[in-house]
Enzyme design. Sequence first.
Site, mmCIF file in Angstrom:
data_model
loop_
_atom_site.group_PDB
_atom_site.id
_atom_site.type_symbol
_atom_site.label_atom_id
_atom_site.label_comp_id
_atom_site.label_asym_id
_atom_site.label_seq_id
_atom_site.Cartn_x
_atom_site.Cartn_y
_atom_site.Cartn_z
ATOM 1 N N THR A 161 0.869 -1.183 0.000
ATOM 2 C CA THR A 161 0.000 0.000 0.000
ATOM 3 C C THR A 161 0.907 1.234 0.000
ATOM 4 O O THR A 161 1.348 1.675 -1.041
ATOM 5 C CB THR A 161 -0.971 -0.005 1.195
ATOM 6 O OG1 THR A 161 -0.240 -0.271 2.398
ATOM 7 C CG2 THR A 161 -2.043 -1.065 1.020
ATOM 8 N N THR A 198 2.037 -8.831 12.430
ATOM 9 C CA THR A 198 2.245 -7.553 11.774
ATOM 10 C C THR A 198 1.336 -7.403 10.593
ATOM 11 O O THR A 198 0.944 -8.369 9.986
ATOM 12 C CB THR A 198 3.688 -7.406 11.285
ATOM 13 O OG1 THR A 198 3.844 -6.100 10.760
ATOM 14 C CG2 THR A 198 4.026 -8.374 10.208
ATOM 15 N N GLU A 288 6.646 4.928 7.304
ATOM 16 C CA GLU A 288 6.233 6.046 6.439
ATOM 17 C C GLU A 288 7.056 7.304 6.731
ATOM 18 O O GLU A 288 7.067 7.814 7.850
ATOM 19 C CB GLU A 288 4.747 6.309 6.620
ATOM 20 C CG GLU A 288 3.906 5.204 6.009
ATOM 21 C CD GLU A 288 2.425 5.296 6.321
ATOM 22 O OE1 GLU A 288 1.634 4.696 5.573
ATOM 23 O OE2 GLU A 288 2.057 5.954 7.296
ATOM 24 N N ASN A 411 -0.016 10.448 5.302
ATOM 25 C CA ASN A 411 -1.266 10.106 5.960
ATOM 26 C C ASN A 411 -2.333 11.192 5.861
ATOM 27 O O ASN A 411 -3.520 10.931 5.998
ATOM 28 C CB ASN A 411 -0.993 9.758 7.430
ATOM 29 C CG ASN A 411 -0.336 8.405 7.558
ATOM 30 O OD1 ASN A 411 -0.997 7.383 7.457
ATOM 31 N ND2 ASN A 411 0.969 8.390 7.755
ATOM 32 N N SER A 416 -7.323 10.314 -0.284
ATOM 33 C CA SER A 416 -7.613 11.229 -1.412
ATOM 34 C C SER A 416 -7.508 10.525 -2.746
ATOM 35 O O SER A 416 -6.715 9.610 -2.906
ATOM 36 C CB SER A 416 -6.642 12.403 -1.374
ATOM 37 O OG SER A 416 -6.744 13.100 -0.159
#
Length: 416
Positions: A161, A198, A288, A411, A416
């Site tokens: 992702t 995880t 991230e 994030n 969006s």
Amino acid sequence: MAKFVPPVSPLAPKTVPVLPPIDGVTLATAEAGIRYKGRTDVLAVGLAKGTTVAGVFTRSKCPSAPVDWCRANLAGGQARALVVNSGNANAFTGKKGREAVALTAKIAAKAAGCKQSEVFLASTGVIGEPLDATKYDAVLDKTFAAGKSEGWLDAAKAIMTTDTFPKVATATATIGGVTVTINGMAKGAGMIAPDMATMLSFVFTDAPIAAPALQALLSKGVKTTFNTVTVDSDTSTSDTLMLFATGAAEKRGAPRITEAGDRRLAAFRKALQAVLADLAEQVARDGEGARKLVHVVVKGAVSAASAFRVAKSIADSPLVKTAVAGEDANWGRVVMAVGKAGEPAERDRLSIFFGDIRVARDGERDPAYDEAAASAVMKKDVITITADLGLGRGTARVMTCDLTKDYVAINGDYRS
């Protein structure tokens, strides 16, 4: 406003291993249009008859529909198919979510030629949006039919992702003098604070190991690997780690193992632990927006469990993580995180290290403190922060990463 697309993590492994085929495992990917356009978003894994399975799942009180499905099927101990999608977590989707997993399993069972109870499912992506499982009708028959023994890297890419690189690992071991292989893949970059396993991770072997023994190995292995990783302190609704054993090595003379404590599993146990640890570290490296990998070590605690909770407090602290991002040797933030953990600690016994540099001891700044030396440590890509509580023999280690502006950017526009 254009969606922020993060670059490949600077902490990504410099080399990627080539994963060998595993007898009894076939892989194929497809574009089903679950959410993404122009990229693979479905992984279909075919498993030979007799494949045993083990799994550990999120302890979140809001688990996804696929997690519920896998938990129910795990009792059978047998697996013939695995279907994973990215882009939609099928979590917090109520009756529609349950209907989606049932339909997916029905389509997959037909495509793989097995029972629905032998189908395992996992989903990752946006929470709260219904998953349109009818999209599998158009792809799963062809995908399972196209399955091949190679393509592990493509398989890992299909389940990504916000990951910036695919995560794979491999190892070999011997059981009764016969070589067996272990291959694994994982995805995860955000919403990472596993409470059992995880994000999503799938490990495969040709070793002939009964399901109860496989479950014991996995449950133990996760404790010091995936469960010691945190990116942002958030435990996912979809955390899934599964281990599949095709048993194909039995044809080459490997003995069938029924007990996790069997001495013949010593090398396998070590190799499995290495694969899990490798994948877990890759998840931390791909946090991230991460630019630095951080090992938090706590020692001198009253117990190992207490040490872990203190280490987690340090690793989860936004103030510690932003200090690391700014390459600031701000040991006061580590003191804060130790103090708020709610575990036994005494200010005047506490010592703190950045790398090998002791910056504080006995409740105050170290008399030999050298700002330049501490700052040099903070400029490294991989940093170790150690807190010695001076109370006992309990130790623990947790992996995390720094917290940068890119985490907010990723994030802030995720849906969006």
